[in-house]
Design a protein around this motif. Sequence first.
Motif: not given
Length: 545
Positions: A453-461, A480-487, A528-537
Amino acid sequence: MPIAWPPSRRGAGVTESAVGADAQFSETQWRSLRYLNLYRFLLASLLFLASAGLSSDFSPFLYEYSRLHVSVTAFYLLATVLAVMPLHRWRTLFNLQLSLHVAVDIVVLTILMYASGGLRSGFGVLLLVSLAGAGLVGQGRLVLSYAALATLAVLGAETYLALGGEIEPHQFVQAGLLSAGFFAMAISARLLAKRVLANEELARQRGVALANQTLVNQRVIEEMQDGVLVVSQEGIVRQHNPRAESMLGLREAADAPLADYSAALATRFAEWRSGAVGELEPFRVDASGLTLRARCVPTESSERDVLVFLEDMGRVHERARQLKLAALGRLTANIAHEIRNPLSAISHAGELLAEERREETQDRLLRIVNDNTQRLERIVRDVLELGRRDRVHREAIEPQAFLSSFLEEFCSKERVDPMVVNSARSNCPPLCFDRSHLHQVLWNVIGNALRHSRRDRDSVVVELISPDAAHFELHIRDDGEGVPAALREQVFEPFFTTHSRGTGLGLYIARELCEANGARLELVDNSPGAHFRIRGDLSGDGKSC
Protein backbone atom coordinates in the motif's frame (compact mmCIF):
# COMPACT_ATOMS: atom_id res chain seq x y z
CA MET A 1 -35.13 -92.81 29.27
CA PRO A 2 -35.16 -93.02 25.48
CA ILE A 3 -36.02 -89.89 23.54
CA ALA A 4 -38.94 -90.31 21.16
CA TRP A 5 -38.54 -88.55 17.80
CA PRO A 6 -41.56 -86.27 17.26
CA PRO A 7 -43.75 -87.44 14.38
CA SER A 8 -44.09 -83.90 13.05
CA ARG A 9 -40.32 -83.57 12.93
CA ARG A 10 -39.98 -86.89 11.11
CA GLY A 11 -42.51 -85.71 8.49
CA ALA A 12 -40.74 -82.40 8.19
CA GLY A 13 -37.47 -84.22 7.52
CA VAL A 14 -39.03 -86.08 4.61
CA THR A 15 -40.46 -82.87 3.21
CA GLU A 16 -37.14 -81.05 3.51
CA SER A 17 -35.41 -83.98 1.80
CA ALA A 18 -37.86 -83.94 -1.09
CA VAL A 19 -37.57 -80.18 -1.50
CA GLY A 20 -33.78 -80.43 -1.42
CA ALA A 21 -33.83 -83.17 -4.05
CA ASP A 22 -36.03 -81.12 -6.38
CA ALA A 23 -33.98 -77.96 -5.83
CA GLN A 24 -31.26 -79.42 -8.08
CA PHE A 25 -33.54 -79.27 -11.13
CA SER A 26 -33.42 -76.00 -13.04
CA GLU A 27 -36.27 -74.10 -14.60
CA THR A 28 -35.04 -75.28 -18.00
CA GLN A 29 -35.55 -78.94 -17.04
CA TRP A 30 -39.09 -78.32 -15.82
CA ARG A 31 -39.85 -76.39 -19.00
CA SER A 32 -38.40 -79.23 -21.10
CA LEU A 33 -40.61 -81.70 -19.25
CA ARG A 34 -43.63 -79.60 -20.11
CA TYR A 35 -42.69 -79.52 -23.81
CA LEU A 36 -42.31 -83.32 -23.72
CA ASN A 37 -45.79 -83.62 -22.22
CA LEU A 38 -47.19 -81.31 -24.93
CA TYR A 39 -45.72 -83.64 -27.57
CA ARG A 40 -47.26 -86.63 -25.79
CA PHE A 41 -50.65 -84.88 -25.72
CA LEU A 42 -50.54 -84.16 -29.46
CA LEU A 43 -49.47 -87.75 -30.17
CA ALA A 44 -52.27 -89.14 -27.98
CA SER A 45 -54.82 -86.91 -29.70
CA LEU A 46 -53.76 -88.09 -33.16
CA LEU A 47 -53.78 -91.74 -32.10
CA PHE A 48 -57.22 -91.39 -30.55
CA LEU A 49 -58.59 -89.74 -33.70
CA ALA A 50 -57.00 -92.44 -35.84
CA SER A 51 -58.52 -95.23 -33.77
CA ALA A 52 -61.95 -93.75 -33.25
CA GLY A 53 -62.53 -91.62 -36.34
CA LEU A 54 -60.96 -93.48 -39.26
CA SER A 55 -62.56 -96.36 -41.12
CA SER A 56 -60.99 -99.77 -41.07
CA ASP A 57 -59.59 -99.25 -44.55
CA PHE A 58 -57.41 -96.33 -43.43
CA SER A 59 -56.80 -97.24 -39.77
CA PRO A 60 -53.28 -98.44 -38.85
CA PHE A 61 -54.79 -100.86 -36.31
CA LEU A 62 -56.08 -104.36 -36.92
CA TYR A 63 -59.85 -104.64 -37.04
CA GLU A 64 -60.10 -107.45 -34.52
CA TYR A 65 -58.43 -105.21 -31.90
CA SER A 66 -60.59 -102.15 -32.54
CA ARG A 67 -62.06 -102.02 -29.04
CA LEU A 68 -58.61 -102.47 -27.50
CA HIS A 69 -56.88 -99.66 -29.34
CA VAL A 70 -59.77 -97.27 -28.79
CA SER A 71 -59.65 -97.92 -25.06
CA VAL A 72 -55.85 -97.65 -24.92
CA THR A 73 -55.67 -94.41 -26.91
CA ALA A 74 -58.49 -92.93 -24.81
CA PHE A 75 -56.56 -93.82 -21.66
CA TYR A 76 -53.37 -92.36 -23.20
CA LEU A 77 -55.14 -89.10 -24.06
CA LEU A 78 -56.51 -88.78 -20.51
CA ALA A 79 -53.07 -89.45 -19.01
CA THR A 80 -51.40 -86.82 -21.18
CA VAL A 81 -54.11 -84.26 -20.38
CA LEU A 82 -53.40 -84.80 -16.68
CA ALA A 83 -49.67 -84.48 -17.32
CA VAL A 84 -50.06 -81.22 -19.22
CA MET A 85 -52.54 -79.47 -16.95
CA PRO A 86 -52.58 -80.33 -13.19
CA LEU A 87 -49.21 -82.03 -12.88
CA HIS A 88 -47.46 -79.12 -14.62
CA ARG A 89 -48.11 -76.94 -11.57
CA TRP A 90 -46.83 -79.55 -9.15
CA ARG A 91 -43.09 -78.76 -9.14
CA THR A 92 -41.97 -81.67 -6.97
CA LEU A 93 -40.74 -85.25 -7.51
CA PHE A 94 -39.30 -84.56 -10.94
CA ASN A 95 -37.81 -88.02 -11.47
CA LEU A 96 -41.01 -89.76 -10.37
CA GLN A 97 -43.14 -87.69 -12.76
CA LEU A 98 -40.81 -88.35 -15.68
CA SER A 99 -40.64 -92.05 -14.91
CA LEU A 100 -44.44 -92.34 -14.82
CA HIS A 101 -44.73 -90.50 -18.16
CA VAL A 102 -42.16 -92.75 -19.84
CA ALA A 103 -43.72 -95.90 -18.35
CA VAL A 104 -47.15 -94.91 -19.69
CA ASP A 105 -45.64 -94.27 -23.14
CA ILE A 106 -43.88 -97.61 -23.20
CA VAL A 107 -46.94 -99.57 -22.09
CA VAL A 108 -49.35 -97.76 -24.42
CA LEU A 109 -47.12 -97.86 -27.50
CA THR A 110 -46.23 -101.52 -26.90
CA ILE A 111 -49.93 -102.47 -26.66
CA LEU A 112 -50.67 -100.47 -29.81
CA MET A 113 -47.75 -102.15 -31.56
CA TYR A 114 -49.20 -105.55 -30.56
CA ALA A 115 -52.65 -104.46 -31.79
CA SER A 116 -51.16 -103.42 -35.12
CA GLY A 117 -49.27 -106.58 -35.97
CA GLY A 118 -45.86 -106.09 -34.36
CA LEU A 119 -42.80 -104.16 -35.50
CA ARG A 120 -44.09 -103.70 -39.04
CA SER A 121 -46.64 -101.24 -37.64
CA GLY A 122 -43.91 -98.61 -37.05
CA PHE A 123 -44.85 -97.85 -33.44
CA GLY A 124 -41.31 -98.73 -32.42
CA VAL A 125 -40.16 -95.46 -33.96
CA LEU A 126 -42.51 -93.59 -31.62
CA LEU A 127 -40.83 -95.36 -28.73
CA LEU A 128 -37.48 -94.03 -29.98
CA VAL A 129 -38.88 -90.51 -29.92
CA SER A 130 -40.19 -90.91 -26.38
CA LEU A 131 -36.86 -92.30 -25.18
CA ALA A 132 -35.00 -89.44 -26.90
CA GLY A 133 -37.21 -86.92 -25.11
CA ALA A 134 -36.70 -88.68 -21.78
CA GLY A 135 -32.94 -88.72 -22.38
CA LEU A 136 -32.90 -84.98 -22.96
CA VAL A 137 -34.89 -84.34 -19.79
CA GLY A 138 -33.88 -87.15 -17.43
CA GLN A 139 -30.75 -87.92 -15.47
CA GLY A 140 -28.06 -90.60 -15.44
CA ARG A 141 -29.06 -94.19 -14.86
CA LEU A 142 -32.77 -93.48 -15.12
CA VAL A 143 -32.35 -92.95 -18.86
CA LEU A 144 -30.79 -96.40 -19.24
CA SER A 145 -33.58 -97.92 -17.15
CA TYR A 146 -36.12 -96.41 -19.54
CA ALA A 147 -34.31 -98.00 -22.50
CA ALA A 148 -34.19 -101.34 -20.66
CA LEU A 149 -37.90 -101.15 -19.88
CA ALA A 150 -38.72 -100.38 -23.52
CA THR A 151 -36.51 -103.30 -24.62
CA LEU A 152 -38.27 -105.72 -22.29
CA ALA A 153 -41.66 -104.49 -23.46
CA VAL A 154 -40.83 -104.85 -27.17
CA LEU A 155 -39.20 -108.27 -26.76
CA GLY A 156 -42.10 -109.42 -24.59
CA ALA A 157 -44.67 -108.33 -27.18
CA GLU A 158 -42.71 -110.01 -30.00
CA THR A 159 -42.39 -113.20 -27.97
CA TYR A 160 -46.13 -113.26 -27.30
CA LEU A 161 -46.87 -112.78 -30.98
CA ALA A 162 -44.34 -115.46 -31.93
CA LEU A 163 -45.92 -117.96 -29.56
CA GLY A 164 -49.25 -117.31 -31.22
CA GLY A 165 -47.66 -117.86 -34.64
CA GLU A 166 -48.47 -114.34 -35.80
CA ILE A 167 -44.89 -113.28 -36.76
CA GLU A 168 -41.87 -114.89 -38.34
CA PRO A 169 -38.80 -115.79 -36.20
CA HIS A 170 -36.55 -113.45 -38.21
CA GLN A 171 -38.47 -110.48 -36.84
CA PHE A 172 -36.68 -111.05 -33.52
CA VAL A 173 -33.56 -109.70 -35.23
CA GLN A 174 -35.47 -106.49 -36.00
CA ALA A 175 -36.62 -106.34 -32.37
CA GLY A 176 -33.01 -106.71 -31.20
CA LEU A 177 -31.82 -103.96 -33.51
CA LEU A 178 -34.64 -101.72 -32.33
CA SER A 179 -33.71 -102.43 -28.69
CA ALA A 180 -30.09 -101.53 -29.43
CA GLY A 181 -31.44 -98.34 -30.95
CA PHE A 182 -33.30 -97.65 -27.71
CA PHE A 183 -30.04 -97.68 -25.75
CA ALA A 184 -28.14 -95.71 -28.39
CA MET A 185 -30.85 -93.08 -28.56
CA ALA A 186 -31.12 -92.78 -24.76
CA ILE A 187 -27.36 -92.49 -24.27
CA SER A 188 -26.92 -89.99 -27.15
CA ALA A 189 -29.79 -87.84 -25.93
CA ARG A 190 -28.44 -87.89 -22.39
CA LEU A 191 -24.93 -86.85 -23.48
CA LEU A 192 -26.41 -84.06 -25.56
CA ALA A 193 -28.57 -82.95 -22.62
CA LYS A 194 -25.55 -82.85 -20.30
CA ARG A 195 -23.69 -80.61 -22.72
CA VAL A 196 -26.71 -78.34 -23.10
CA LEU A 197 -27.15 -78.09 -19.32
CA ALA A 198 -23.44 -77.43 -18.82
CA ASN A 199 -23.52 -74.67 -21.43
CA GLU A 200 -26.64 -73.23 -19.85
CA GLU A 201 -25.03 -73.19 -16.41
CA LEU A 202 -21.89 -71.60 -17.83
CA ALA A 203 -23.99 -68.96 -19.54
CA ARG A 204 -25.89 -68.32 -16.32
CA GLN A 205 -22.68 -67.95 -14.31
CA ARG A 206 -21.23 -65.62 -16.91
CA GLY A 207 -24.43 -63.62 -16.89
CA VAL A 208 -24.26 -63.27 -13.12
CA ALA A 209 -20.57 -62.32 -13.31
CA LEU A 210 -21.33 -59.81 -16.06
CA ALA A 211 -24.18 -58.31 -14.04
CA ASN A 212 -21.95 -58.03 -10.97
CA GLN A 213 -19.16 -56.48 -13.02
CA THR A 214 -21.62 -54.02 -14.52
CA LEU A 215 -22.77 -52.97 -11.05
CA VAL A 216 -19.17 -52.59 -9.89
CA ASN A 217 -18.24 -50.56 -12.97
CA GLN A 218 -21.31 -48.39 -12.54
CA ARG A 219 -20.42 -47.76 -8.90
CA VAL A 220 -16.81 -46.97 -9.80
CA ILE A 221 -17.90 -44.49 -12.46
CA GLU A 222 -20.37 -42.84 -10.07
CA GLU A 223 -17.68 -42.43 -7.40
CA MET A 224 -14.97 -41.19 -9.78
CA GLN A 225 -13.55 -37.77 -9.00
CA ASP A 226 -13.43 -37.05 -12.73
CA GLY A 227 -16.52 -36.36 -14.79
CA VAL A 228 -17.30 -38.88 -17.53
CA LEU A 229 -19.53 -38.31 -20.56
CA VAL A 230 -20.32 -40.69 -23.41
CA VAL A 231 -20.64 -38.55 -26.53
CA SER A 232 -21.65 -39.66 -30.02
CA GLN A 233 -19.79 -38.60 -33.14
CA GLU A 234 -22.53 -36.03 -33.71
CA GLY A 235 -21.92 -34.42 -30.33
CA ILE A 236 -24.93 -35.93 -28.52
CA VAL A 237 -24.43 -36.84 -24.85
CA ARG A 238 -25.68 -40.39 -24.37
CA GLN A 239 -24.68 -40.91 -20.73
CA HIS A 240 -22.84 -39.10 -17.95
CA ASN A 241 -21.95 -39.71 -14.30
CA PRO A 242 -23.08 -37.54 -11.36
CA ARG A 243 -19.64 -35.93 -11.05
CA ALA A 244 -19.98 -34.53 -14.58
CA GLU A 245 -23.29 -32.94 -13.56
CA SER A 246 -21.73 -31.19 -10.55
CA MET A 247 -18.69 -30.08 -12.56
CA LEU A 248 -20.79 -28.56 -15.32
CA GLY A 249 -23.36 -27.21 -12.88
CA LEU A 250 -26.23 -28.71 -14.87
CA ARG A 251 -28.74 -31.52 -14.68
CA GLU A 252 -29.47 -32.16 -18.33
CA ALA A 253 -31.08 -35.38 -19.42
CA ALA A 254 -29.22 -37.81 -21.64
CA ASP A 255 -29.46 -37.59 -25.45
CA ALA A 256 -28.96 -33.81 -25.35
CA PRO A 257 -26.44 -31.87 -27.47
CA LEU A 258 -23.07 -31.30 -25.85
CA ALA A 259 -23.49 -27.56 -26.38
CA ASP A 260 -26.46 -27.63 -23.97
CA TYR A 261 -24.09 -28.91 -21.28
CA SER A 262 -21.27 -26.47 -21.98
CA ALA A 263 -20.57 -24.36 -25.05
CA ALA A 264 -16.85 -24.28 -24.21
CA LEU A 265 -16.75 -28.08 -23.90
CA ALA A 266 -18.54 -28.44 -27.24
CA THR A 267 -15.89 -26.20 -28.80
CA ARG A 268 -13.08 -28.32 -27.34
CA PHE A 269 -14.79 -31.48 -28.60
CA ALA A 270 -15.02 -30.03 -32.11
CA GLU A 271 -11.34 -29.09 -31.96
CA TRP A 272 -10.43 -32.63 -30.96
CA ARG A 273 -12.50 -34.16 -33.77
CA SER A 274 -10.86 -31.91 -36.32
CA GLY A 275 -7.41 -32.96 -35.11
CA ALA A 276 -6.24 -29.36 -35.09
CA VAL A 277 -4.91 -29.52 -31.53
CA GLY A 278 -3.12 -32.09 -29.39
CA GLU A 279 -3.94 -31.50 -25.72
CA LEU A 280 -7.10 -29.49 -25.18
CA GLU A 281 -6.86 -26.18 -23.34
CA PRO A 282 -8.61 -25.86 -19.95
CA PHE A 283 -11.86 -23.92 -19.87
CA ARG A 284 -13.91 -22.28 -17.15
CA VAL A 285 -17.52 -23.23 -16.39
CA ASP A 286 -19.48 -20.25 -15.11
CA ALA A 287 -22.29 -22.38 -13.66
CA SER A 288 -19.98 -24.22 -11.24
CA GLY A 289 -17.03 -21.80 -11.11
CA LEU A 290 -14.59 -24.62 -11.90
CA THR A 291 -11.76 -24.69 -14.39
CA LEU A 292 -11.86 -27.99 -16.25
CA ARG A 293 -9.67 -29.82 -18.71
CA ALA A 294 -11.25 -32.27 -21.15
CA ARG A 295 -9.64 -35.45 -22.43
CA CYS A 296 -11.30 -37.33 -25.30
CA VAL A 297 -10.81 -41.07 -25.79
CA PRO A 298 -12.35 -42.91 -28.78
CA THR A 299 -14.02 -46.27 -28.17
CA GLU A 300 -14.40 -49.41 -30.27
CA SER A 301 -18.19 -49.47 -29.94
CA SER A 302 -20.38 -49.95 -32.99
CA GLU A 303 -21.45 -46.30 -32.82
CA ARG A 304 -17.84 -45.11 -32.41
CA ASP A 305 -18.80 -43.18 -29.27
CA VAL A 306 -16.24 -41.01 -27.51
CA LEU A 307 -15.47 -40.94 -23.79
CA VAL A 308 -14.92 -37.41 -22.53
CA PHE A 309 -13.13 -37.19 -19.17
CA LEU A 310 -13.42 -33.92 -17.25
CA GLU A 311 -10.65 -33.12 -14.79
CA ASP A 312 -10.91 -30.37 -12.20
CA MET A 313 -7.77 -28.26 -12.59
CA GLY A 314 -8.27 -26.96 -9.08
CA ARG A 315 -7.84 -30.49 -7.74
CA VAL A 316 -4.75 -30.96 -9.92
CA HIS A 317 -3.19 -27.80 -8.56
CA GLU A 318 -4.22 -28.80 -5.05
CA ARG A 319 -2.51 -32.18 -5.39
CA ALA A 320 0.63 -30.50 -6.68
CA ARG A 321 0.49 -28.07 -3.81
CA GLN A 322 0.03 -30.84 -1.27
CA LEU A 323 3.00 -32.72 -2.70
CA LYS A 324 5.03 -29.55 -2.48
CA LEU A 325 3.89 -29.05 1.09
CA ALA A 326 4.75 -32.63 2.02
CA ALA A 327 8.25 -32.24 0.60
CA LEU A 328 8.60 -28.92 2.38
CA GLY A 329 7.41 -30.42 5.65
CA ARG A 330 9.89 -33.27 5.48
CA LEU A 331 12.69 -30.84 4.78
CA THR A 332 11.84 -28.26 7.40
CA ALA A 333 11.13 -30.84 10.11
CA ASN A 334 14.74 -31.96 9.90
CA ILE A 335 16.51 -28.64 9.57
CA ALA A 336 14.30 -25.99 11.20
CA HIS A 337 15.73 -26.43 14.68
CA GLU A 338 19.23 -26.88 13.28
CA ILE A 339 18.87 -23.51 11.53
CA ARG A 340 17.53 -21.76 14.61
CA ASN A 341 20.49 -22.66 16.81
CA PRO A 342 23.26 -21.07 14.70
CA LEU A 343 20.85 -18.29 13.76
CA SER A 344 20.41 -17.39 17.43
CA ALA A 345 24.20 -17.41 17.90
CA ILE A 346 24.69 -15.07 14.92
CA SER A 347 21.97 -12.72 16.14
CA HIS A 348 23.41 -12.65 19.67
CA ALA A 349 26.92 -12.00 18.33
CA GLY A 350 25.60 -9.11 16.27
CA GLU A 351 23.95 -7.57 19.33
CA LEU A 352 27.25 -7.80 21.26
CA LEU A 353 29.14 -6.15 18.41
CA ALA A 354 26.57 -3.36 18.30
CA GLU A 355 27.48 -2.39 21.90
CA GLU A 356 31.11 -1.71 20.99
CA ARG A 357 32.55 1.40 19.42
CA ARG A 358 32.89 0.95 15.67
CA GLU A 359 33.11 2.75 12.37
CA GLU A 360 30.26 3.57 9.99
CA THR A 361 31.18 0.68 7.69
CA GLN A 362 30.88 -1.74 10.59
CA ASP A 363 27.47 -0.32 11.50
CA ARG A 364 26.23 -0.91 7.96
CA LEU A 365 27.49 -4.49 7.97
CA LEU A 366 25.91 -5.13 11.38
CA ARG A 367 22.57 -3.85 10.09
CA ILE A 368 22.80 -6.24 7.14
CA VAL A 369 23.54 -9.12 9.52
CA ASN A 370 20.65 -8.21 11.83
CA ASP A 371 18.16 -7.68 8.99
CA ASN A 372 18.94 -11.03 7.39
CA THR A 373 18.91 -12.93 10.68
CA GLN A 374 15.48 -11.48 11.40
CA ARG A 375 14.28 -12.50 7.94
CA LEU A 376 15.58 -16.04 8.43
CA GLU A 377 13.88 -16.13 11.81
CA ARG A 378 10.57 -15.15 10.18
CA ILE A 379 10.95 -17.86 7.54
CA VAL A 380 11.63 -20.54 10.16
CA ARG A 381 8.72 -19.30 12.26
CA ASP A 382 6.36 -19.29 9.27
CA VAL A 383 7.39 -22.79 8.22
CA LEU A 384 6.92 -24.15 11.72
CA GLU A 385 3.51 -22.46 11.76
CA LEU A 386 2.36 -24.96 9.14
CA GLY A 387 2.54 -27.66 11.80
CA ARG A 388 -0.36 -25.99 13.61
CA ARG A 389 -2.68 -26.43 10.63
CA ASP A 390 -4.25 -29.68 11.88
CA ARG A 391 -4.67 -28.52 15.48
CA VAL A 392 -7.96 -26.70 15.08
CA HIS A 393 -10.13 -25.61 18.03
CA ARG A 394 -12.96 -23.58 16.54
CA GLU A 395 -14.93 -21.32 18.84
CA ALA A 396 -17.46 -18.51 18.63
CA ILE A 397 -15.53 -15.20 18.27
CA GLU A 398 -17.12 -11.80 18.77
CA PRO A 399 -15.85 -10.08 15.59
CA GLN A 400 -15.92 -6.40 16.56
CA ALA A 401 -14.01 -6.86 19.82
CA PHE A 402 -11.53 -9.22 18.18
CA LEU A 403 -10.80 -6.89 15.24
CA SER A 404 -10.36 -3.84 17.50
CA SER A 405 -7.91 -5.70 19.74
CA PHE A 406 -6.08 -7.22 16.78
CA LEU A 407 -5.63 -3.95 14.88
CA GLU A 408 -4.36 -2.20 17.97
CA GLU A 409 -1.75 -4.93 18.48
CA PHE A 410 -0.86 -5.01 14.78
CA CYS A 411 -0.32 -1.28 14.45
CA SER A 412 1.75 -1.22 17.64
CA LYS A 413 4.11 -4.03 16.67
CA GLU A 414 4.42 -3.00 13.02
CA ARG A 415 4.83 0.66 14.05
CA VAL A 416 2.04 1.81 11.76
CA ASP A 417 -0.19 4.82 12.20
CA PRO A 418 -3.62 3.49 13.24
CA MET A 419 -5.21 5.76 10.62
CA VAL A 420 -3.56 3.74 7.83
CA VAL A 421 -5.62 0.63 8.61
CA ASN A 422 -9.35 1.31 8.73
CA SER A 423 -11.88 -1.21 10.04
CA ALA A 424 -15.52 -0.51 9.23
CA ARG A 425 -17.87 -1.26 12.11
CA SER A 426 -20.22 -4.20 11.60
CA ASN A 427 -23.09 -5.95 13.36
CA CYS A 428 -21.98 -9.34 12.10
CA PRO A 429 -22.84 -12.31 14.38
CA PRO A 430 -20.05 -14.31 16.08
CA LEU A 431 -17.60 -16.06 13.76
CA CYS A 432 -16.76 -19.77 13.93
CA PHE A 433 -12.95 -19.93 13.77
CA ASP A 434 -9.88 -20.97 15.72
CA ARG A 435 -8.82 -17.79 17.55
CA SER A 436 -5.07 -18.21 17.08
CA HIS A 437 -5.54 -19.21 13.45
CA LEU A 438 -7.69 -16.15 12.70
CA HIS A 439 -5.07 -13.97 14.37
CA GLN A 440 -2.32 -15.45 12.17
CA VAL A 441 -4.45 -15.22 8.99
CA LEU A 442 -5.26 -11.55 9.52
CA TRP A 443 -1.67 -10.75 10.44
CA ASN A 444 -0.40 -12.29 7.22
CA VAL A 445 -3.05 -10.84 4.90
CA ILE A 446 -3.13 -7.33 6.40
CA GLY A 447 0.67 -7.33 6.61
CA ASN A 448 0.82 -8.20 2.90
CA ALA A 449 -1.66 -5.41 2.10
CA LEU A 450 0.33 -2.94 4.16
CA ARG A 451 3.61 -3.76 2.37
CA HIS A 452 2.04 -3.07 -1.04
CA SER A 453 0.00 0.00 0.00
CA ARG A 454 0.90 3.69 -0.06
CA ARG A 455 0.65 3.88 3.75
CA ASP A 456 -1.68 6.87 3.55
CA ARG A 457 -4.88 7.35 5.50
CA ASP A 458 -7.25 4.39 4.94
CA SER A 459 -4.73 2.71 2.62
CA VAL A 460 -5.81 -0.63 4.04
CA VAL A 461 -9.54 -1.24 4.60
CA VAL A 462 -10.91 -4.19 6.58
CA GLU A 463 -14.64 -4.80 6.13
CA LEU A 464 -16.72 -7.59 7.70
CA ILE A 465 -20.16 -8.49 6.32
CA SER A 466 -22.59 -11.43 6.52
CA PRO A 467 -24.10 -12.14 3.06
CA ASP A 468 -26.47 -14.72 4.55
CA ALA A 469 -27.46 -16.18 7.90
CA ALA A 470 -24.80 -18.91 7.84
CA HIS A 471 -21.64 -17.26 6.45
CA PHE A 472 -19.40 -14.24 6.88
CA GLU A 473 -17.08 -12.45 4.47
CA LEU A 474 -14.01 -10.52 5.59
CA HIS A 475 -12.68 -8.20 2.88
CA ILE A 476 -9.15 -6.73 3.00
CA ARG A 477 -8.36 -4.08 0.37
CA ASP A 478 -5.31 -1.88 -0.21
CA ASP A 479 -4.61 1.11 -2.45
CA GLY A 480 -1.50 -0.35 -4.09
CA GLU A 481 -1.03 -1.33 -7.70
CA GLY A 482 -2.89 -4.60 -7.35
CA VAL A 483 -1.86 -8.05 -8.51
CA PRO A 484 -0.93 -8.41 -12.22
CA ALA A 485 -3.07 -10.90 -14.13
CA ALA A 486 -0.02 -13.01 -14.97
CA LEU A 487 0.77 -13.51 -11.26
CA ARG A 488 -2.72 -14.20 -9.88
CA GLU A 489 -2.31 -17.99 -10.08
CA GLN A 490 0.98 -17.86 -8.14
CA VAL A 491 -0.03 -15.62 -5.26
CA PHE A 492 -0.81 -18.49 -2.88
CA GLU A 493 2.16 -20.67 -3.83
CA PRO A 494 4.82 -21.16 -1.14
CA PHE A 495 7.96 -19.03 -1.41
CA PHE A 496 6.44 -16.80 -4.09
CA THR A 497 6.93 -13.12 -3.28
CA THR A 498 7.29 -9.82 -5.15
CA HIS A 499 8.60 -7.93 -2.13
CA SER A 500 12.29 -7.76 -1.30
CA ARG A 501 11.63 -8.37 2.41
CA GLY A 502 8.87 -10.96 2.00
CA THR A 503 9.25 -14.66 2.75
CA GLY A 504 6.68 -15.93 0.25
CA LEU A 505 4.88 -17.95 2.95
CA GLY A 506 2.43 -15.48 4.47
CA LEU A 507 -0.50 -15.87 2.05
CA TYR A 508 0.17 -19.57 1.62
CA ILE A 509 -0.02 -20.17 5.38
CA ALA A 510 -3.11 -17.95 5.63
CA ARG A 511 -4.96 -19.99 3.04
CA GLU A 512 -3.93 -23.28 4.67
CA LEU A 513 -5.23 -22.11 8.05
CA CYS A 514 -8.48 -20.91 6.48
CA GLU A 515 -9.07 -24.29 4.85
CA ALA A 516 -8.36 -26.02 8.17
CA ASN A 517 -11.24 -23.99 9.64
CA GLY A 518 -13.64 -24.71 6.81
CA ALA A 519 -13.14 -21.22 5.34
CA ARG A 520 -11.73 -20.04 2.03
CA LEU A 521 -9.23 -17.28 1.24
CA GLU A 522 -9.61 -15.90 -2.28
CA LEU A 523 -8.05 -13.16 -4.38
CA VAL A 524 -10.81 -10.99 -5.84
CA ASP A 525 -10.46 -8.60 -8.76
CA ASN A 526 -8.32 -5.50 -8.18
CA SER A 527 -10.27 -2.54 -6.79
CA PRO A 528 -7.92 -0.81 -7.71
CA GLY A 529 -5.37 -2.44 -5.37
CA ALA A 530 -5.33 -6.04 -4.21
CA HIS A 531 -8.59 -7.34 -2.76
CA PHE A 532 -8.64 -10.50 -0.61
CA ARG A 533 -11.80 -12.14 0.72
CA ILE A 534 -12.13 -14.63 3.58
CA ARG A 535 -15.42 -16.56 3.52
CA GLY A 536 -16.30 -18.79 6.47
CA ASP A 537 -19.05 -20.01 8.80
CA LEU A 538 -20.95 -18.09 11.44
CA SER A 539 -21.64 -19.56 14.84
CA GLY A 540 -25.16 -20.93 14.86
CA ASP A 541 -26.11 -19.97 18.41
CA GLY A 542 -23.35 -17.44 19.09
CA LYS A 543 -21.81 -19.66 21.76
CA SER A 544 -20.40 -22.74 20.05
CA CYS A 545 -19.39 -24.08 16.64
